[in-house]
Design an enzyme around this catalytic site. Structure first.
Site, PDB file in Angstrom:
ATOM      1  CE1 TYR A  22      31.123  38.547  40.629  1.00 32.91           C
ATOM      2  CE2 TYR A  22      33.334  39.442  40.907  1.00 32.91           C
ATOM      3  CZ  TYR A  22      32.220  38.807  41.427  1.00 32.91           C
ATOM      4  OH  TYR A  22      32.208  38.429  42.748  1.00 32.91           O
ATOM      5  CE  LYS A  26      31.947  42.495  43.863  1.00 29.10           C
ATOM      6  NZ  LYS A  26      33.007  41.617  44.354  1.00 29.10           N
TER       7      LYS A  26
END
Length: 181
Positions: A22, A26
């Site tokens: 995650y 990003k």
């Protein structure tokens, strides 16, 4: 399309210092934006965990049950009885209206002032006003006990623990055993 063992082998090498996919993806997205922005004036907003509203359109407003909102509602309805979490970790939640207001303000500032550098805004509270998951769990449970939700399945009583074994115990006692009965 890759074999699971290959994915398990290459993932740690791809992640490097990043703790999970995650945060890694990003960071990749932000890097791509920085590389490809050209002459565009860009601002990036990085909210922490987005939760229910503070003021707008009214306190406590949410439009879905994703993320922590869903967990809180499931606990309030008595469906979720145990959560594995680090009680000493900061529950860095930001109200959705605060994140939206920052997005609007950053968009205005970027459009009007046209900064040459990419602007990055971290929309968080944990460094200034830390609230820990253990406190959050107690607060959520006491709120639902004072103000029960309609059509609750059971009385709210969720246990937060960082112990895998204790969590498995509560899953067995509070989820599996009642399901079998």
């Amino acid at each position: 399309w890759l074999d699971e063992s290959i994915i398990q082998d290459i993932t740690p090498k791809l992640l490097g210092e990043w703790p999970n996919t995650y945060t890694y993806t990003k960071a990749l997205s932000e890097y791509l934006i920085q590389q490809e922005k050209g002459n565009l004036n860009i601002a990036i907003i990085r909210p922490s965990i987005v939760g229910a509203s503070w003021h707008e359109p009214f306190p406590g407003w949410i439009d879905n049950f994703n993320g922590t909102s869903g967990i809180f509602i499931a606990a309030g309805k008595g469906i979720l009885r145990t959560v594995i979490a680090n009680n000493e970790a900061v529950a860095d939640m930001i109200p959705v209206d605060v994140a939206i207001n920052l997005t609007l303000a950053a968009g205005w500032y970027t459009a009007v002032h046209r900064p040459k550098n990419l602007l990055v805004y971290n929309c968080t509270t944990g460094g200034i006003n830390p609230f820990f998951w253990g406190e959050m769990g107690q607060y959520v449970m006491s709120t639902f006990k004072r103000n029960p939700l309609e059509q609750a399945f059971r009385t709210p009583n969720a246990h937060m623990t960082s112990s895998y074994l204790i969590n498995q115990y509560w899953i067995t006692v509070s989820h599996k055993a009642p399901a079998i009965l």
